[in-house]
Design a protein around this motif. Sequence first.
Motif, short mmCIF file in Angstrom:
data_model
loop_
_atom_site.label_atom_id
_atom_site.label_comp_id
_atom_site.label_asym_id
_atom_site.label_seq_id
_atom_site.Cartn_x
_atom_site.Cartn_y
_atom_site.Cartn_z
N SER A 33 0.83 -1.20 0.00
CA SER A 33 0.00 0.00 0.00
C SER A 33 0.86 1.25 0.00
O SER A 33 2.06 1.20 0.33
CB SER A 33 -0.90 0.02 1.24
N GLU A 35 0.57 3.61 2.05
CA GLU A 35 0.91 3.91 3.45
C GLU A 35 2.18 3.15 3.85
O GLU A 35 3.06 3.70 4.51
CB GLU A 35 -0.23 3.50 4.40
N GLU A 36 2.25 1.89 3.40
CA GLU A 36 3.43 1.09 3.72
C GLU A 36 4.68 1.71 3.08
O GLU A 36 5.74 1.81 3.70
CB GLU A 36 3.22 -0.33 3.18
N GLN A 38 5.04 4.87 2.26
CA GLN A 38 5.33 6.13 2.94
C GLN A 38 6.06 5.89 4.26
O GLN A 38 6.97 6.62 4.62
CB GLN A 38 4.02 6.90 3.24
N SER A 39 5.68 4.82 4.92
CA SER A 39 6.31 4.54 6.21
C SER A 39 7.79 4.16 5.99
O SER A 39 8.67 4.58 6.75
CB SER A 39 5.50 3.47 6.93
#
Length: 660
Positions: A33, A35-36, A38-39
């Motif tokens: 994802s 989000e993953e 971005q992290s």
Amino acid sequence: MTLDKKHSINNILEENRLFPPSKEFSDKSNIKSFEELQSLKKQSLENPTKFWESFANSEIDWFEPFQTVLDRENAPFFKWFKEGKLNITYNCLDRHIKNGIGNKTALVWEGEPGDNKKYTYQELLKEVCKASNALKSLGIKKGDLVCIYMPMIPEAMVAMLACARIGAPHSVVFGGFSSESLKDRLIDGNARFVITADGGFRKDKVIELKKAVDAAIESGANKIVEKVIVVQRTKKDISMVNNRDFWWHELLKDQKDWCEPEIMNSEDRLFVLYTSGSTGKPKGVVHTTAGYNLWSHLTFKWIFDIKDDDVYWCTADVGWITGHSYIVYGPLSNGATTLMFEGVPRASNLGAFWEIIQKYKVTIFYTAPTAIRSFMKSGREIPDQYDLRSLRLLGTVGEPINPEAWMWYREVIGDNKCPIVDTWWQTETGGVMISPLPGAVATKPGSATFSLPGIEVEVVDKNGEKVVENEGGYLVVKKPWPGMMRTIHENSQRYLESYWEYISFKGEKNVYFAGDGARIDNDGYIWIMGRVDDVISVSGHRLGTMEIESALVSHKSVAEAAVVGRKDDLKGEAIVAFVSLEKDINSFPEIVEELKKHVVNEIGIIAKPEKIIISDSLPKTRSGKIMRRILRSLAEGEKISGDISTLEDSSVLEKLKEIS
Ligand code: PRX
């Protein structure tokens, strides 16, 4: 170097279509994802040392561990993983056998005439060991630069890996370069050894590589080259010089199939690869062992989301960086199955690529926008005849892709289901820098999307100030990364000037300037706008305009030459040369053909000018500088705009308008 009209933002299409990966694709991906992703990026920016240290430890096998992640002492001559000891071939071969996948296919090879071969990891290691021992038997040792001038045959990969195994850096020269170009690279690199072939097959013709090696040696490299190893490919007659030339198969025949990998320091040279810049002479980009190993490995893993059963095919030539990183080192380091094809689609077989995808059930396909545009031109009827259902992921590299070609690629080749990764990078960066991760990023046709984790890019003006959203500017990389070039062979000054000192930053030092223009849109997507220096891209091949000019003026009839790129629907850019002849030479039509041939002899077929315009003189400023901006407009057939008051003699312009 300016951001002129050619690169202005108005010329870039507003593209708002968005293609998220399917849930099914994302669910199966390594990075699932946005989000993953971005992290991961956040971690890389907050604590780069920890980020790189943990990947270097988890992805690379070391003979001895490193202590220092990044040594900045002599920046921008950065050192990565300083005390570490390793051998990239151990990571590409031995460790997979230790991990139980020795019987997995490492290389699938298809020759242009249809002959083919497969090597498992075990077989490839044996072959590499034999070749390593053969190189040693000729006296080649750690640190010796070995030139590889080969067609796309398995021995090219074996030769690269054999060099790396014994610690001899390789310098691969693309087989399409002429003997003159080869000679320059042999001399610049001081390459005492050459590995070549009697020839190769390309577009149903034989490319006579050994003949070119002989010519390079005879015309000036004789003081350098001591030994030549020749692979038998075409079986055509060639001449062999006693005690200088050796047949590969004879040398390898009785060699042992085990060779201990040389223990290399992280910063030992792995290879030199020549590329074009904005001066006349190509530059030898130097890459070293550990950082390059990690970056080619990691980027391959992330971007191609590689799985055990993938059959991955990159259509580049091993003579370019794409072949180095994404046919050889990246895939093998990941234990993937990599496919290599000797030929290219040709009049007698326009469906050659699709035939291979069908035959080997290729799952990941990585090619250049120029190729895609030529497939579009010959129509979808051709790929439609083949079963391409095995494909799950598509990639592009080397030049900007126009949204129309991107959409065609998606619909016709990818059946609207395969994500497309548009990967931006350079010979100098070692691996991809900007690209979508296929399970995590929604793509926009024509945008390379976002920088990868660990890579911080920005778009700035000439003073290093960040430009506002949607404004075009210079693309820079703000932090060092492991796969970065280390220097230019024998020319550290040029390394500093070309990449680190061009843009004057306020406060910040050691910012890498890539030579490309870009803009970032409202959603943060990066759009590459092409080169902003005197480098052009013809069918994705990078060429310096000054390199072509030097070739032209080396002809006895040429007094002066200026070369510019003109937009081309198929090739991206085409070469247009403006030439003025020596006084006693009349402008007869044959000279144009002769000059085209001359450039091919001096550089290679990729540099053949599409158009040569003969003119009594060229437009110059009062201080004698050729006004390329005007020539670019003439080549494009555009109205001359901008200030021409500095032009020394405006009648030159009038004459040129008539003949262009
Ligand atoms: O201008 C950019 C273009 O190719 C240049 C690098 O050329 P080379 O060192 O030969 O390496 C080519 C393969 C990595 C860049 O400065 N380029 C490369 N990829 C892209 C691109 N331009 C736009 N989009 C890309 N995806």
